[in-house]
Design an enzyme around this catalytic site. Structure first.
Site, PDB file in Angstrom:
ATOM      1  N   CYS A  55       0.851  -1.195   0.000  1.00 46.01           N
ATOM      2  CA  CYS A  55       0.000   0.000   0.000  1.00 46.01           C
ATOM      3  C   CYS A  55       0.885   1.243   0.000  1.00 46.01           C
ATOM      4  O   CYS A  55       1.873   1.323   0.736  1.00 46.01           O
ATOM      5  CB  CYS A  55      -0.913  -0.001   1.213  1.00 46.01           C
ATOM      6  SG  CYS A  55      -1.980   1.465   1.273  1.00 46.01           S
ATOM      7  N   CYS A  59       0.516   4.827   6.910  1.00 44.45           N
ATOM      8  CA  CYS A  59      -0.131   4.724   8.223  1.00 44.45           C
ATOM      9  C   CYS A  59       0.833   4.002   9.191  1.00 44.45           C
ATOM     10  O   CYS A  59       1.256   2.870   8.927  1.00 44.45           O
ATOM     11  CB  CYS A  59      -1.442   3.967   8.108  1.00 44.45           C
ATOM     12  SG  CYS A  59      -2.518   4.656   6.814  1.00 44.45           S
ATOM     13  N   CYS A  62       0.456   0.263  10.390  1.00 41.73           N
ATOM     14  CA  CYS A  62      -0.004  -0.757   9.439  1.00 41.73           C
ATOM     15  C   CYS A  62       1.132  -1.597   8.860  1.00 41.73           C
ATOM     16  O   CYS A  62       2.135  -1.065   8.364  1.00 41.73           O
ATOM     17  CB  CYS A  62      -0.784  -0.088   8.313  1.00 41.73           C
ATOM     18  SG  CYS A  62      -1.472  -1.293   7.156  1.00 41.73           S
ATOM     19  N   CYS A  99     -16.616  -8.648   5.907  1.00 47.50           N
ATOM     20  CA  CYS A  99     -15.918  -7.391   5.673  1.00 47.50           C
ATOM     21  C   CYS A  99     -14.673  -7.710   4.850  1.00 47.50           C
ATOM     22  O   CYS A  99     -13.896  -8.597   5.212  1.00 47.50           O
ATOM     23  CB  CYS A  99     -15.516  -6.754   6.987  1.00 47.50           C
ATOM     24  SG  CYS A  99     -16.904  -6.593   8.136  1.00 47.50           S
ATOM     25  N   CYS A 130     -19.386  -5.702   3.461  1.00 45.06           N
ATOM     26  CA  CYS A 130     -18.695  -4.458   3.834  1.00 45.06           C
ATOM     27  C   CYS A 130     -17.357  -4.453   3.104  1.00 45.06           C
ATOM     28  O   CYS A 130     -16.722  -5.492   2.948  1.00 45.06           O
ATOM     29  CB  CYS A 130     -18.470  -4.401   5.340  1.00 45.06           C
ATOM     30  SG  CYS A 130     -17.518  -2.944   5.871  1.00 45.06           S
ATOM     31  N   CYS A 190     -19.036   2.452   8.297  1.00 46.40           N
ATOM     32  CA  CYS A 190     -18.301   1.808   9.392  1.00 46.40           C
ATOM     33  C   CYS A 190     -17.059   2.661   9.599  1.00 46.40           C
ATOM     34  O   CYS A 190     -16.221   2.774   8.695  1.00 46.40           O
ATOM     35  CB  CYS A 190     -17.911   0.379   9.007  1.00 46.40           C
ATOM     36  SG  CYS A 190     -16.854  -0.426  10.218  1.00 46.40           S
ATOM     37  N   ARG A 262     -17.826  -1.925  17.838  1.00 45.35           N
ATOM     38  CA  ARG A 262     -17.136  -3.212  17.660  1.00 45.35           C
ATOM     39  C   ARG A 262     -15.790  -3.221  18.364  1.00 45.35           C
ATOM     40  O   ARG A 262     -14.973  -2.316  18.160  1.00 45.35           O
ATOM     41  CB  ARG A 262     -16.933  -3.517  16.177  1.00 45.35           C
ATOM     42  CG  ARG A 262     -16.211  -4.865  15.969  1.00 45.35           C
ATOM     43  CD  ARG A 262     -16.103  -5.258  14.506  1.00 45.35           C
ATOM     44  NE  ARG A 262     -17.364  -5.108  13.856  1.00 45.35           N
ATOM     45  CZ  ARG A 262     -17.569  -4.396  12.748  1.00 45.35           C
ATOM     46  NH1 ARG A 262     -16.566  -3.801  12.164  1.00 45.35           N
ATOM     47  NH2 ARG A 262     -18.766  -4.303  12.224  1.00 45.35           N
TER      48      ARG A 262
HETATM   49  S1  SF4 Z   1      -4.127   1.353   6.915  1.00 48.11           S
HETATM   50 FE1  SF4 Z   1      -2.558   0.188   5.765  1.00 48.11          FE
HETATM   51  S2  SF4 Z   1      -3.656  -0.577   3.980  1.00 48.11           S
HETATM   52 FE2  SF4 Z   1      -4.923   1.064   4.831  1.00 48.11          FE
HETATM   53  S3  SF4 Z   1      -4.286   2.935   3.765  1.00 48.11           S
HETATM   54 FE3  SF4 Z   1      -3.016   2.823   5.610  1.00 48.11          FE
HETATM   55  S4  SF4 Z   1      -1.139   1.736   4.948  1.00 48.11           S
HETATM   56 FE4  SF4 Z   1      -2.712   1.361   3.380  1.00 48.11          FE
END
Ligand code: SF4
Length: 326
Positions: A55, A59, A62, A99, A130, A190, A262
């Site tokens: 990705c 984040c 993550c 989901c 979802c 959600c 949740r």
């Molecule tokens: S949470 Fe993870 S998968 Fe979702 S946008 Fe951020 S880096 Fe990408």
């Protein structure tokens, strides 16, 4: 302040809720919970990753970001038949909803058709569908709604002020814009956040106040506890006091009385007693299954035993969002 005027909560009022003695806070949250839901029932959802890793976003929590070296193996978009089989397994396990999570900044046009096929496959198995797939462009939410998608997940993660400490590749405003697209297309929302990323109590209060103040409160509010993943910037984040998690759940319940709250990621690292306290504070939805995207989760057998020990059960599949009070 009545339950239904939660959108008007001030920052000071929400903080004052957090600061109540825990028994007071639980008493209040339980009162709200009972007026809107059966407190003996828990909604069960199941979660699968339909596209894993690589990705572009950064984040900090993550495992799937290209910016972090977590050793995660990326996987291309799943075949629709694999999603259909996952939906069947989820249904047999008692889940109401499947989901699907796709690790993207957002779906490109060429990705949309396969996603629509997945939505149709889940619906054909009799489950709610979802999707969590990042930011949506104009028109995409409408097409997903037409295919039968029930919910779109798009978390705000934390407060507006703390968000830039967690993500720099997109903004809080962009998240809010996608939430508005989802709502305008008639999809249920959600949207929740993560506790334990180094944020303050004020940040937790502001996250919940922001969620409660959306034009329509999210029908589903996942509260996650950070799973510190080696290789991410938050790998050494200090664990949050378990009672702070309970307080966060209770305040979410009070601010968003009709939402399913949740208890999402992080349950594998929680004791049964802590999960029971969260369920007593107003949480009424869980993910069933041993995997949550790339992280672990208590197995279905463990969850069933826990609910049995608590004298609780899974919400029947035909049950819609409850509002027991006229
Ligand atoms: S949470 Fe993870 S998968 Fe979702 S946008 Fe951020 S880096 Fe990408």
């Amino acid at each position: 302040m009545t339950d239904s005027s939660a959108a008007a909560w001030s920052a000071a009022e929400v903080l004052a809720l957090f600061e109540q003695p825990l028994p007071e806070l639980l008493y209040r949250a339980q009162g709200v919970h009972r007026r809107h839901f059966d407190p003996g029932q828990v909604q069960a959802c199941s979660l699968i990753s339909v596209k894993t890793g690589s990705c572009s976003e950064d984040c900090a929590y993550c495992a799937q970001s290209v910016h972090h070296d977590t050793g995660l193996e990326s996987e291309a978009l799943l075949d629709v038949e694999a999603v259909r089989a996952a939906a069947r397994r989820a249904r047999q396990a008692g889940a109401n909803r499947l989901c699907m999570g796709a690790a993207w900044r957002g779906p490109k046009e060429r990705d949309l058709e396969p996603l629509l096929a997945m939505v149709r496959a889940v619906k054909a198995e009799g489950l709610e569908a979802c999707l969590s797939a990042g930011a949506l462009r104009d028109g995409q939410a409408e097409r997903l709604a037409e295919a039968g998608l029930d919910y779109f997940n798009h978390n705000l993660d934390t407060s507006p002020a703390y968000y830039p400490e967690i993500v720099t590749t997109h903004t809080y405003e962009q998240r809010l814009a996608t939430l508005e697209r989802i709502r305008a297309a008639g999809l249920k929302v959600c949207c929740g956040g993560i506790v334990g990323m180094g944020e303050s109590r004020e940040d937790r209060a502001e996250l919940l106040r922001t969620l409660a103040g959306l034009p329509v409160q999210p029908q589903s509010v996942p509260i996650n506890e950070l799973i510190p993943i080696p290789g991410t910037p938050l790998e050494d984040a200090a664990p949050v006091d378990p009672f702070e998690l309970v307080r966060t759940v209770a305040v979410a319940r009070i601010l968003m009385p009709g939402s399913y709250v949740r208890l999402a990621a992080g349950r594998e690292q929680m004791s049964d007693e802590l999960q029971a306290l969260c369920l007593s504070a107003g949480a009424n939805s869980l993910f069933l299954g041993e995997r949550l995207l790339t992280a672990g989760n208590p197995g279905e057998d463990h969850d069933r035993r826990l609910l049995e020990r608590l004298g609780m059960g899974l919400e029947p599949r035909e049950h819609a969002c409850a509002d027991l009070e006229p």
